[in-house]
Design a protein around this motif. Sequence first.
Motif, PDB file in Angstrom:
ATOM      1  N   ARG A 248     -46.296   3.578   2.500  1.00  0.00           N
ATOM      2  CA  ARG A 248     -46.195   4.167   1.153  1.00  0.00           C
ATOM      3  C   ARG A 248     -46.718   3.248   0.054  1.00  0.00           C
ATOM      4  NH1 ARG A 248     -41.243   4.410  -2.454  1.00  0.00           N
ATOM      5  NH2 ARG A 248     -41.467   6.245  -3.813  1.00  0.00           N
ATOM      6  N   ASP A 249     -46.324   1.979   0.066  1.00  0.00           N
ATOM      7  CA  ASP A 249     -46.728   1.065  -1.008  1.00  0.00           C
ATOM      8  C   ASP A 249     -48.238   0.820  -1.016  1.00  0.00           C
ATOM      9  OD1 ASP A 249     -44.155   0.881  -1.875  1.00  0.00           O
ATOM     10  OD2 ASP A 249     -43.886  -1.252  -1.418  1.00  0.00           O
TER      11      ASP A 249
ATOM     12  N   LYS B  42     -64.068   4.561   0.302  1.00  0.00           N
ATOM     13  CA  LYS B  42     -62.812   3.919   0.664  1.00  0.00           C
ATOM     14  C   LYS B  42     -61.756   4.934   1.106  1.00  0.00           C
ATOM     15  CE  LYS B  42     -64.550  -0.007  -0.605  1.00  0.00           C
ATOM     16  NZ  LYS B  42     -64.879  -1.036   0.399  1.00  0.00           N
ATOM     17  N   GLY B  43     -61.035   4.596   2.172  1.00  0.00           N
ATOM     18  CA  GLY B  43     -60.025   5.490   2.717  1.00  0.00           C
ATOM     19  C   GLY B  43     -58.644   5.223   2.141  1.00  0.00           C
ATOM     20  N   SER B  44     -58.038   6.255   1.582  1.00  0.00           N
ATOM     21  CA  SER B  44     -56.642   6.145   1.148  1.00  0.00           C
ATOM     22  C   SER B  44     -55.744   6.133   2.377  1.00  0.00           C
ATOM     23  CB  SER B  44     -56.267   7.334   0.254  1.00  0.00           C
ATOM     24  OG  SER B  44     -57.114   7.425  -0.861  1.00  0.00           O
ATOM     25  N   TRP B  45     -54.647   5.360   2.301  1.00  0.00           N
ATOM     26  CA  TRP B  45     -53.741   5.315   3.439  1.00  0.00           C
ATOM     27  C   TRP B  45     -52.904   6.591   3.486  1.00  0.00           C
ATOM     28  CZ3 TRP B  45     -48.924   5.973   5.198  1.00  0.00           C
ATOM     29  CH2 TRP B  45     -48.683   5.534   6.513  1.00  0.00           C
ATOM     30  N   GLU B  46     -52.778   7.165   4.682  1.00  0.00           N
ATOM     31  CA  GLU B  46     -51.949   8.351   4.850  1.00  0.00           C
ATOM     32  C   GLU B  46     -51.316   8.362   6.220  1.00  0.00           C
ATOM     33  OE1 GLU B  46     -54.568  12.007   6.462  1.00  0.00           O
ATOM     34  OE2 GLU B  46     -55.130  11.379   4.433  1.00  0.00           O
TER      35      GLU B  46
ATOM     36  N   GLU C  73     -50.398  11.825   2.112  1.00  0.00           N
ATOM     37  CA  GLU C  73     -49.951  13.146   2.561  1.00  0.00           C
ATOM     38  C   GLU C  73     -48.526  13.449   2.095  1.00  0.00           C
ATOM     39  OE1 GLU C  73     -51.445  15.590   3.979  1.00  0.00           O
ATOM     40  OE2 GLU C  73     -53.346  14.665   4.552  1.00  0.00           O
ATOM     41  N   TYR C  74     -48.039  12.692   1.091  1.00  0.00           N
ATOM     42  CA  TYR C  74     -46.650  12.861   0.666  1.00  0.00           C
ATOM     43  C   TYR C  74     -46.499  12.432  -0.798  1.00  0.00           C
ATOM     44  CZ  TYR C  74     -41.681  11.616   0.224  1.00  0.00           C
ATOM     45  OH  TYR C  74     -40.384  11.483  -0.208  1.00  0.00           O
ATOM     46  N   PRO C  75     -45.738  13.179  -1.585  1.00  0.00           N
ATOM     47  CA  PRO C  75     -45.011  14.415  -1.294  1.00  0.00           C
ATOM     48  C   PRO C  75     -45.910  15.667  -1.245  1.00  0.00           C
ATOM     49  CG  PRO C  75     -43.926  13.195  -3.056  1.00  0.00           C
ATOM     50  CD  PRO C  75     -45.310  12.610  -2.870  1.00  0.00           C
ATOM     51  N   TYR C  76     -47.046  15.654  -1.951  1.00  0.00           N
ATOM     52  CA  TYR C  76     -47.985  16.766  -1.842  1.00  0.00           C
ATOM     53  C   TYR C  76     -48.831  16.529  -0.595  1.00  0.00           C
ATOM     54  CZ  TYR C  76     -51.182  13.336  -3.861  1.00  0.00           C
ATOM     55  OH  TYR C  76     -51.914  12.194  -4.098  1.00  0.00           O
ATOM     56  N   THR C  77     -49.231  17.604   0.062  1.00  0.00           N
ATOM     57  CA  THR C  77     -49.877  17.422   1.355  1.00  0.00           C
ATOM     58  C   THR C  77     -50.847  18.547   1.658  1.00  0.00           C
ATOM     59  OG1 THR C  77     -49.438  17.008   3.708  1.00  0.00           O
ATOM     60  CG2 THR C  77     -48.067  18.643   2.619  1.00  0.00           C
TER      61      THR C  77
ATOM     62  N   LEU D 161     -43.240  29.598 -13.429  1.00  0.00           N
ATOM     63  CA  LEU D 161     -43.512  29.018 -12.118  1.00  0.00           C
ATOM     64  C   LEU D 161     -44.154  27.643 -12.274  1.00  0.00           C
ATOM     65  CD1 LEU D 161     -45.094  32.127 -10.354  1.00  0.00           C
ATOM     66  CD2 LEU D 161     -42.720  31.355 -10.202  1.00  0.00           C
ATOM     67  N   ALA D 162     -43.980  26.792 -11.281  1.00  0.00           N
ATOM     68  CA  ALA D 162     -44.646  25.481 -11.261  1.00  0.00           C
ATOM     69  C   ALA D 162     -45.941  25.606 -10.469  1.00  0.00           C
ATOM     70  CB  ALA D 162     -43.744  24.430 -10.628  1.00  0.00           C
ATOM     71  N   PRO D 163     -47.078  25.181 -11.023  1.00  0.00           N
ATOM     72  CA  PRO D 163     -48.351  25.345 -10.318  1.00  0.00           C
ATOM     73  C   PRO D 163     -48.530  24.435  -9.107  1.00  0.00           C
ATOM     74  CG  PRO D 163     -48.685  24.171 -12.379  1.00  0.00           C
ATOM     75  CD  PRO D 163     -47.259  24.641 -12.378  1.00  0.00           C
ATOM     76  N   TYR D 164     -47.755  23.350  -9.031  1.00  0.00           N
ATOM     77  CA  TYR D 164     -47.897  22.406  -7.917  1.00  0.00           C
ATOM     78  C   TYR D 164     -46.610  22.346  -7.104  1.00  0.00           C
ATOM     79  CZ  TYR D 164     -51.957  20.831 -10.546  1.00  0.00           C
ATOM     80  OH  TYR D 164     -53.146  20.780 -11.214  1.00  0.00           O
ATOM     81  N   LYS D 165     -46.796  22.156  -5.800  1.00  0.00           N
ATOM     82  CA  LYS D 165     -45.654  22.064  -4.891  1.00  0.00           C
ATOM     83  C   LYS D 165     -45.772  20.783  -4.066  1.00  0.00           C
ATOM     84  CE  LYS D 165     -44.563  26.464  -5.854  1.00  0.00           C
ATOM     85  NZ  LYS D 165     -45.714  26.798  -6.723  1.00  0.00           N
ATOM     86  N   GLY D 166     -44.612  20.226  -3.730  1.00  0.00           N
ATOM     87  CA  GLY D 166     -44.573  19.067  -2.846  1.00  0.00           C
ATOM     88  C   GLY D 166     -43.330  19.134  -1.997  1.00  0.00           C
ATOM     89  N   PHE D 167     -43.179  18.169  -1.076  1.00  0.00           N
ATOM     90  CA  PHE D 167     -42.128  18.274  -0.075  1.00  0.00           C
ATOM     91  C   PHE D 167     -41.209  17.060  -0.049  1.00  0.00           C
ATOM     92  CE2 PHE D 167     -45.342  21.205   1.449  1.00  0.00           C
ATOM     93  CZ  PHE D 167     -44.563  22.315   1.773  1.00  0.00           C
TER      94      PHE D 167
END
Length: 639
Positions: free
Chosen positions: A47-48, A287-291, A347-351, A592-598
Amino acid sequence: MSKDFRYSDDRFADIQMLRYRLKDFEALSLRQKILIYYLSEATLWGRDITFDQFGKYNLRIRKMLEVVFVSYQGDRKDEQFLALETYLKRIWFSNGIYHHYGCEKFAPGFTEDYLRKILHDINYTANVEDLMPVIFNPSYLSKRVNKTDGEDLILTSACNFYDGVSQKEIEDYYNAMKSGTITEEIPSYGLNSTLCKRNGKISEDVWHSNGKYGAAIKMIVNWLEKAAGIAESEQQRKTIELLIKYYNTGILSIFDDYSIEWLQSCNERIDFVNGFIEVYGDPLGIKGSWEGIVEYKDLEATKRTQIICDNAQWFEDHSPVDSRFKKPIVRGVTANVVCAAMLGGDEYPYTAIGINLPNADWIREKYGSKSVTIGNLTEAYYLSAKNNGFYDEFVVDKETLTKIEQYGCICDDLHTDLHECLGHGSGRILAGVSADALKAYGSTIEEARADLFALYYIADQKLFELGLTPDKDAYKSQYYTYIMNGLMTQLTRIKPGHQIEEAHMRNRALIAQWCLDNGQTIKLVEKNSKTYVQIEDYCELRRLFARLLAEIQRIKSEGDYEAAKNLIERYAVKVDPVLHSEVLQRYKKLNLAPYKGFINPVMLPIKNKKGEIIDIKLDYTESYESQMLRYSRDYAALI
């Protein structure tokens, strides 16, 4: 799972938090449960890294505000404190101080004086002077990823992948590396490093166990080693051990070896993604983001994707693209419907709801690709949105609405299947064309290519014959919602006066606007002083998708940068301010909220008196706030 499982949870700013359930987790063997647990721990320890990649000040700002949030004993109902709480929740959600889609910096609803006073009240002793302009000066480091044509995309982006280098210096550096490579099997140069310029010399600071991000990577490796010890098969063990070797060395050719072996690990129930993967967070796409994500197969739903895989060659052969750009032999296409068990990093919290990997085109060409549709996430989206009034507000008539209600969920999943299973894996790049030829436009073109492939085939008689669609006209639900989204409803995610920045949103706008401009079947009509999308001929719309797919594939195959630029700048970036204002007003009334996450489930290892794990229990009750604070406390490797 209790029938009263609550999918919707915390809501703040423009975000609705959801929960997802782990279907049939209890039916897994103990060994499988423990393997998922070990892989989940490896997922959470990255995560960090993502926070740091998304902005050099993110971790320090997050830590400062978390201390404030936990320690402050003053009036927590004060308007400015509530604004600070929302600001912190947005940072947690976006892995930093920039919006996860628009990439613009958040505007704090509290003042600098207020923050300084609170820091004084709680006796916060860390130096914060350099953080104040980052938070409060809107023009300083204002955008995480800038894609504005004509500007130096690196010097105007706040992402933390480069240090002291210009866009031209970066491009020259990596072009020189590629030019010295004879084979077409070129590693993804730059994927796992920070490119730095120090004392006039450019060099890479590679991300590995003994390099940058080493403290976090060592913890990831620790849990991967545990996972390798109880892998489901020898092939899976070999795959995990190659990933460990890559993390310990940072050698990109080992990552390619790992990716190839990961493709062969397809018969196991459990799978995972862990590493520096997607390049959307870099304006140059290097560059690749960590997921991280841990998943296990939904055995019943996977029957659907298996049918698609079994017919992959038919789809490739009948694609409307030029034969020069088709694969004569489709290799290694595997696809599953899975349940996500743990989400992490980018991939978190939005994925994503679907994944197709690996990204290296030469590996896809030679060894194939692996795709997943994440069924329990699409289930959560669908069940949390039932009867929320969205389609009633924006769909043109009752007939179309009825078709969406009948077939929308089925066709959404099928579109994702086709996009991930076949779309990304279709076509081929001509010899000598660099995978980075399209530069900043590459991500949008690739997503458009996969979406068009799915849109074209979801209407094909073949899908009905294969039993994948319940009705020959079911595809119309997908055609309508896709065009409606691309032309109108995705604008709910854009602030007034802003352009479209995110690659997936640009892709949808490109397809919808191009079809509107190049055909006569899509109309924007007015009813009761409201604008609606009307599709007059769905067969004609499919022909438009075929034309655009052929052109998009040509652009990708030939590396035609100018054509990619012209298409995207013309159709995918600009927003009609009048239509935008109308859409925002109508959407606002729906509340409504336009974005969702988990929110992730909590995995609790149950141990016997000997300390041996005898079960893994799931807890779905942890709040968003508690989860984020726990992760910051228990998985803090870099601060």
